[in-house]
Write a protein that holds these residues in place. Structure first.
Motif, short mmCIF file in Angstrom:
data_model
loop_
_atom_site.label_atom_id
_atom_site.label_comp_id
_atom_site.label_asym_id
_atom_site.label_seq_id
_atom_site.Cartn_x
_atom_site.Cartn_y
_atom_site.Cartn_z
N SER A 55 12.65 3.61 -11.99
CA SER A 55 13.77 2.67 -12.02
C SER A 55 13.42 1.46 -11.15
CB SER A 55 15.04 3.34 -11.50
OG SER A 55 14.91 3.64 -10.12
N THR A 56 14.26 0.46 -11.22
CA THR A 56 14.03 -0.76 -10.44
C THR A 56 14.04 -0.46 -8.95
OG1 THR A 56 15.14 -1.99 -12.19
CG2 THR A 56 14.88 -3.10 -10.08
N GLY A 57 14.94 0.40 -8.52
CA GLY A 57 15.01 0.75 -7.11
C GLY A 57 13.73 1.43 -6.63
N GLU A 58 13.18 2.29 -7.49
CA GLU A 58 11.94 2.95 -7.09
C GLU A 58 10.80 1.95 -6.97
OE1 GLU A 58 12.25 7.42 -8.90
OE2 GLU A 58 11.84 5.79 -10.30
N TRP A 59 10.74 1.00 -7.91
CA TRP A 59 9.67 -0.01 -7.83
C TRP A 59 9.84 -0.89 -6.59
CZ3 TRP A 59 5.31 0.62 -9.91
CH2 TRP A 59 5.17 1.22 -11.15
N LEU A 60 11.09 -1.22 -6.24
CA LEU A 60 11.32 -2.00 -5.02
C LEU A 60 10.92 -1.21 -3.78
CD1 LEU A 60 14.73 -3.72 -5.83
CD2 LEU A 60 12.48 -4.80 -5.68
N GLY A 61 11.22 0.08 -3.79
CA GLY A 61 10.82 0.93 -2.67
C GLY A 61 9.31 1.02 -2.54
N ILE A 62 8.62 1.15 -3.67
CA ILE A 62 7.16 1.21 -3.66
C ILE A 62 6.59 -0.12 -3.15
CG2 ILE A 62 5.12 1.32 -5.14
CD1 ILE A 62 6.69 3.36 -6.85
N GLY A 63 7.17 -1.23 -3.64
CA GLY A 63 6.70 -2.54 -3.19
C GLY A 63 6.92 -2.73 -1.70
N GLY A 64 8.07 -2.29 -1.20
CA GLY A 64 8.35 -2.39 0.23
C GLY A 64 7.38 -1.55 1.05
N ALA A 65 7.09 -0.35 0.56
CA ALA A 65 6.16 0.53 1.28
C ALA A 65 4.76 -0.09 1.30
CB ALA A 65 6.12 1.90 0.61
N VAL A 66 4.36 -0.71 0.20
CA VAL A 66 3.04 -1.36 0.16
C VAL A 66 3.00 -2.53 1.15
CG1 VAL A 66 1.52 -2.75 -1.30
CG2 VAL A 66 2.46 -0.61 -2.17
N CYS A 67 4.08 -3.29 1.22
CA CYS A 67 4.12 -4.42 2.16
C CYS A 67 4.05 -3.93 3.61
CB CYS A 67 5.39 -5.24 1.94
SG CYS A 67 5.37 -6.19 0.42
N VAL A 68 4.83 -2.92 3.92
CA VAL A 68 4.82 -2.39 5.28
C VAL A 68 3.44 -1.80 5.60
CG1 VAL A 68 5.78 -0.56 6.75
CG2 VAL A 68 7.30 -1.98 5.39
N GLY A 69 2.86 -1.10 4.64
CA GLY A 69 1.52 -0.55 4.85
C GLY A 69 0.49 -1.65 5.04
N GLY A 70 0.61 -2.75 4.28
CA GLY A 70 -0.32 -3.88 4.43
C GLY A 70 -0.21 -4.51 5.80
N VAL A 71 1.03 -4.68 6.29
CA VAL A 71 1.22 -5.25 7.63
C VAL A 71 0.65 -4.30 8.68
CG1 VAL A 71 2.99 -5.86 9.33
CG2 VAL A 71 3.22 -6.64 6.98
N GLY A 72 0.84 -3.00 8.49
CA GLY A 72 0.27 -2.03 9.43
C GLY A 72 -1.24 -2.08 9.45
N ILE A 73 -1.85 -2.20 8.28
CA ILE A 73 -3.31 -2.31 8.21
C ILE A 73 -3.78 -3.61 8.86
CG2 ILE A 73 -5.25 -2.61 6.60
CD1 ILE A 73 -3.85 -0.57 4.78
N ALA A 74 -3.02 -4.68 8.68
CA ALA A 74 -3.39 -5.96 9.30
C ALA A 74 -3.36 -5.84 10.83
CB ALA A 74 -2.45 -7.06 8.83
N PHE A 75 -2.29 -5.23 11.37
CA PHE A 75 -2.21 -5.06 12.81
C PHE A 75 -3.33 -4.14 13.32
CE2 PHE A 75 2.43 -6.33 12.71
CZ PHE A 75 2.23 -7.50 13.42
N ALA A 76 -3.65 -3.11 12.58
CA ALA A 76 -4.73 -2.22 12.98
C ALA A 76 -6.06 -2.97 12.99
CB ALA A 76 -4.79 -1.02 12.05
N SER A 77 -6.27 -3.83 12.00
CA SER A 77 -7.51 -4.61 11.96
C SER A 77 -7.60 -5.56 13.14
CB SER A 77 -7.59 -5.41 10.66
OG SER A 77 -7.59 -4.54 9.55
N ILE A 78 -6.49 -6.17 13.48
CA ILE A 78 -6.47 -7.07 14.64
C ILE A 78 -6.76 -6.28 15.92
CG2 ILE A 78 -4.95 -8.51 16.06
CD1 ILE A 78 -3.58 -9.37 13.41
#
Length: 105
Positions: A55-78
């Protein structure tokens, strides 16, 4: 009378044969109807299985999780980069100290 009785018996046996033939024919028709209805009845289940998606909500949740994970990976790289720079600076300072100690001996 026996002629009439023989004709009646012949008619009755013919009717019995015709009734059995009609019953077999009707059973074949019913079987054909069932065979045609079963794939039609199963078809919506297949389409429902294919239509069951996220559903749309699931896709938004997946997108949000990917964004949060990307920010976490960016901070870890820094953090890893800062640690690497700190180790390099520490190595340079220790090398300089070691050089000074070797000169004063």
């Amino acid at each position: 009378m026996s002629d009439a009785l023989a004709k009646a018996e012949a008619a009755a046996s013919e009717a019995a044969v015709n009734t059995a033939a009609v019953q077999v024919a009707l059973a074949a028709i019913e079987l054909a109807k069932l065979a045609q209805q079963q794939p039609a009845a199963q078809q919506p289940a297949c389409h429902q299985a294919h239509r069951q998606g996220r559903s749309t909500g699931e896709w938004l949740g997946i997108g949000g999780a990917v964004c949060v994970g990307g920010v976490g990976i960016a901070f870890a790289s820094i953090a890893i980069a800062i640690c690497g720079i700190s180790v390099a600076i520490l190595a340079l300072v220790l090398r300089s100290i070691w050089s000074d100690i070797q000169k004063h001996r």
